[in-house]
Design an enzyme around this catalytic site. Structure first.
Site, PDB file in Angstrom:
ATOM      1  N   CYS A   1      21.442   3.424 117.358  1.00  0.00           N
ATOM      2  CA  CYS A   1      21.850   4.609 116.421  1.00  0.00           C
ATOM      3  C   CYS A   1      23.482   4.596 116.311  1.00  0.00           C
ATOM      4  O   CYS A   1      23.929   4.998 115.228  1.00  0.00           O
ATOM      5  CB  CYS A   1      21.230   5.913 116.933  1.00  0.00           C
ATOM      6  SG  CYS A   1      19.513   6.166 116.824  1.00  0.00           S
TER       7      CYS A   1
ATOM      8  N   ASP B   1      18.548   4.703 108.197  1.00  0.00           N
ATOM      9  CA  ASP B   1      19.553   5.807 108.355  1.00  0.00           C
ATOM     10  C   ASP B   1      20.776   5.324 107.563  1.00  0.00           C
ATOM     11  O   ASP B   1      21.248   4.169 107.741  1.00  0.00           O
ATOM     12  CB  ASP B   1      19.773   6.344 109.570  1.00  0.00           C
ATOM     13  CG  ASP B   1      18.437   7.134 109.998  1.00  0.00           C
ATOM     14  OD1 ASP B   1      17.529   7.541 109.147  1.00  0.00           O
ATOM     15  OD2 ASP B   1      18.462   7.414 111.183  1.00  0.00           O
TER      16      ASP B   1
ATOM     17  N   CYS C   1      15.974   1.530 111.036  1.00  0.00           N
ATOM     18  CA  CYS C   1      15.431   2.588 110.735  1.00  0.00           C
ATOM     19  C   CYS C   1      15.944   3.104 109.113  1.00  0.00           C
ATOM     20  O   CYS C   1      15.119   4.125 108.736  1.00  0.00           O
ATOM     21  CB  CYS C   1      15.548   3.964 111.478  1.00  0.00           C
ATOM     22  SG  CYS C   1      17.398   4.200 111.645  1.00  0.00           S
TER      23      CYS C   1
ATOM     24  N   CYS D   1      19.239  10.651 112.061  1.00  0.00           N
ATOM     25  CA  CYS D   1      18.725  11.255 113.103  1.00  0.00           C
ATOM     26  C   CYS D   1      19.977  12.009 114.169  1.00  0.00           C
ATOM     27  O   CYS D   1      21.013  11.517 113.708  1.00  0.00           O
ATOM     28  CB  CYS D   1      17.892  10.121 114.282  1.00  0.00           C
ATOM     29  SG  CYS D   1      19.115   8.810 114.940  1.00  0.00           S
TER      30      CYS D   1
END
Ligand code: FES
Length: 125
Positions: free
Chosen positions: A104, A37, A35, A60
């Protein structure tokens, strides 16, 4: 944030050890390939153990929460133990993550390992 565990919500709203560390013994920045991040992690090492962790994550809610939980988990651990920390263990420590958010937890594990590698290479230099 109904899909997240209470722990994810709690750490996202009240992140532990977030911020800057002057003159860290090791540091690293990692991006999540899924993503984009990012997490920057800084460590202080004493007697072969993590004495202090600070981190800055742009991402996130699970990325923030896993950064926070991981920073608490590894404080006091010896470096070899931290290097073996898996993203699954971090995800478990926040009470699990929704399937599409399991990736994540990779940021914190990877960034901590890279910060330790940076610490080791600084010592060799
Ligand atoms: Fe990027 Fe969670 S969506 S780390």
């Amino acid at each position: 944030m109904a899909a997240y565990s209470d722990l994810v919500v709690e750490h996202f709203q009240h992140p532990r050890n977030a911020g800057e560390m002057p003159d860290p013994d090791g540091e690293a920045t990692k991006s999540n390939p899924v993503c984009g991040d990012r997490m920057r992690v800084m460590i202080r090492v004493a007697d072969g153990r993590i004495a202090e962790v600070r981190w800055q994550t742009r991402g996130c809610p699970p990325a923030i929460a896993t950064s926070s939980v991981a920073s608490e988990m590894v404080t006091g651990w010896d470096l070899e133990r931290v290097e073996e920390l898996t993203r699954e263990a971090i995800a478990e420590a926040v009470g699990g993550l929704p399937k599409d958010k399991v990736h994540c937890s990779v940021l914190a594990a990877d960034a901590l390992r890279a910060a330790i590698a940076d610490y080791r290479s600084r010592r060799q230099a």
